[in-house]
Design a protein around this motif. Sequence first.
Motif, short mmCIF file in Angstrom:
data_model
loop_
_atom_site.label_atom_id
_atom_site.label_comp_id
_atom_site.label_asym_id
_atom_site.label_seq_id
_atom_site.Cartn_x
_atom_site.Cartn_y
_atom_site.Cartn_z
N MET A 1 0.85 -1.18 0.00
CA MET A 1 0.00 0.00 0.00
C MET A 1 0.89 1.23 0.00
N TYR A 2 0.55 2.10 -0.87
CA TYR A 2 1.44 3.25 -1.00
C TYR A 2 0.83 4.24 -1.98
N GLY A 3 0.96 5.50 -1.72
CA GLY A 3 0.53 6.52 -2.66
C GLY A 3 1.73 7.23 -3.23
N GLY A 4 2.03 7.03 -4.47
CA GLY A 4 3.20 7.65 -5.06
C GLY A 4 3.03 9.15 -5.17
N GLY A 5 4.13 9.87 -5.10
CA GLY A 5 4.07 11.32 -5.25
C GLY A 5 3.84 12.03 -3.93
N ASN A 6 3.58 11.29 -2.85
CA ASN A 6 3.24 11.98 -1.63
C ASN A 6 4.39 12.10 -0.66
N VAL A 7 5.56 11.63 -1.03
CA VAL A 7 6.69 11.71 -0.11
C VAL A 7 7.95 12.27 -0.76
N PHE A 8 7.87 12.61 -2.02
CA PHE A 8 9.03 13.20 -2.66
C PHE A 8 9.32 14.58 -2.07
N GLU A 9 10.58 14.91 -1.98
CA GLU A 9 10.98 16.25 -1.59
C GLU A 9 11.45 16.99 -2.84
N ALA A 10 11.34 18.30 -2.83
CA ALA A 10 11.81 19.07 -3.97
C ALA A 10 13.30 18.84 -4.19
N THR A 11 13.69 18.69 -5.44
CA THR A 11 15.08 18.40 -5.76
C THR A 11 15.57 19.37 -6.82
N GLY B 1 -6.22 3.17 -3.42
CA GLY B 1 -5.36 4.25 -3.88
C GLY B 1 -3.98 3.77 -4.26
N ALA B 2 -3.47 2.82 -3.48
CA ALA B 2 -2.14 2.27 -3.77
C ALA B 2 -2.14 1.55 -5.11
N ILE B 3 -3.21 0.82 -5.40
CA ILE B 3 -3.27 0.09 -6.66
C ILE B 3 -3.31 1.05 -7.84
N VAL B 4 -4.03 2.15 -7.71
CA VAL B 4 -4.06 3.15 -8.78
C VAL B 4 -2.64 3.59 -9.13
N ASN B 5 -1.86 3.87 -8.11
CA ASN B 5 -0.48 4.30 -8.32
C ASN B 5 0.41 3.17 -8.84
N GLN B 6 0.30 2.01 -8.23
CA GLN B 6 1.23 0.93 -8.53
C GLN B 6 1.00 0.32 -9.90
N LEU B 7 -0.25 0.23 -10.32
CA LEU B 7 -0.51 -0.29 -11.67
C LEU B 7 0.11 0.63 -12.72
N ALA B 8 0.07 1.93 -12.46
CA ALA B 8 0.68 2.87 -13.40
C ALA B 8 2.20 2.73 -13.39
N PRO C 1 -6.99 12.24 4.92
CA PRO C 1 -5.74 11.52 4.61
C PRO C 1 -5.77 10.82 3.26
N ILE C 2 -6.94 10.30 2.86
CA ILE C 2 -7.03 9.65 1.54
C ILE C 2 -6.82 10.67 0.43
N ASP D 1 -2.47 14.75 -9.54
CA ASP D 1 -3.86 15.11 -9.80
C ASP D 1 -4.57 14.06 -10.63
N ASP D 2 -3.88 13.51 -11.62
CA ASP D 2 -4.50 12.48 -12.46
C ASP D 2 -4.84 11.23 -11.65
N MET D 3 -3.92 10.84 -10.76
CA MET D 3 -4.19 9.66 -9.93
C MET D 3 -5.35 9.91 -8.97
N ARG D 4 -5.41 11.12 -8.42
CA ARG D 4 -6.52 11.44 -7.51
C ARG D 4 -7.85 11.38 -8.26
N GLN D 5 -7.89 11.93 -9.48
CA GLN D 5 -9.11 11.89 -10.27
C GLN D 5 -9.50 10.46 -10.63
N GLN D 6 -8.52 9.63 -10.95
CA GLN D 6 -8.81 8.23 -11.28
C GLN D 6 -9.40 7.50 -10.08
#
Length: 328
Positions: free
Chosen positions: A1-11, A148-155, A210-211, A239-244
């Motif tokens: 379970m994991y939501g991608g994009g939610n833990v990256f820091e600016a680089t 939510g994790a599956i939405v991210n991970q399948l992509a 949180p979701i 945004d695309d993953m949230r909409q999906q």
Amino acid sequence: MYGGGNVFEATKFDTLQNEDPVKMAEFEARIERGEKIEPNDWMPELYRKQLIRMIEQHAHSEIIGSLPEGTWITRAPGFRRKLAQMAKVQDEVGHAQLLYSAAETLGKSREQMLTDLINGKSKYSNVFNYPAFTWADSNIISWLIDAGAIVNQLANAKGSYGPYCRALDRICAEEAFHLKYGHDAVVHMATGSAKQREMIQAALNRWWTPIMHFFGPPDKMSTHTEILMKWKVKMASNDDMRQQFLDMYVPKIWELGLTLPDPNLKKNAETGKWDYTEPDWEEFKRVINGDGPCNAERLAVRRTAEERGAWVRRALLNPKSKYVKPLA
């Protein structure tokens, strides 16, 4: 379970200026052709750095994410639910092991990754810093967080780095079972007694913010999405993953007669997208940076597990020893 994009820091991307332009062009051409990058292939240091960050934080999320559900194994209603909950938690920990192995191919040791987690240097998903007060909370996690994790991970399973994609293929197969388990548990409560419906509705209300945070800040707030998507480290924007997710699961929630705590949530007839109240992104930042309701508690559990398991690791590294005394 994991939501991608939610833990990256600016680089900062100025390190790209130091890369060999010929090798960079060949690297990007391979990605454009849909080829997988493997551990021994040339890659920009920024690509390596971001992949390590992404994969290890995904692994951390699997480990920490098992904790709120793990507390409900002994309290789940009935033997069948206990067995299912235990199997699910075991799967999540197994996912972490797959992901740590994938991250290690990029040059960072598992020991260092776990040290960085315990010391608070590495992040993990925001949602795992909230409490699971009731059995209903655990069911919402099993259904909607895993959804939510599956939405991210399948992509991302279609991304450019081979070891990560292969790990995600295995993980997604197991998460599909978790999703069905969670959905069944939520349906059971939503169609049960008045008290059960009250519990599942209250849990849904608690977890909705949180979701919505789970997929990460809006694309307009991101400084890195463009290049990560170009290199197919990320395969869809936040945004695309949230909409999906909203497309797939809001109708299912409403079908159960449950409501969502957002009066502005509706499908926009003109854009075809969901309108919703923007969640509090300051809260998101606080939680990611260690100031959530359960950050300290979750890391303390992980720290204790590492300390208690240290003697086992020493024994494995020194198999000729007849006895390895645990640390006091």
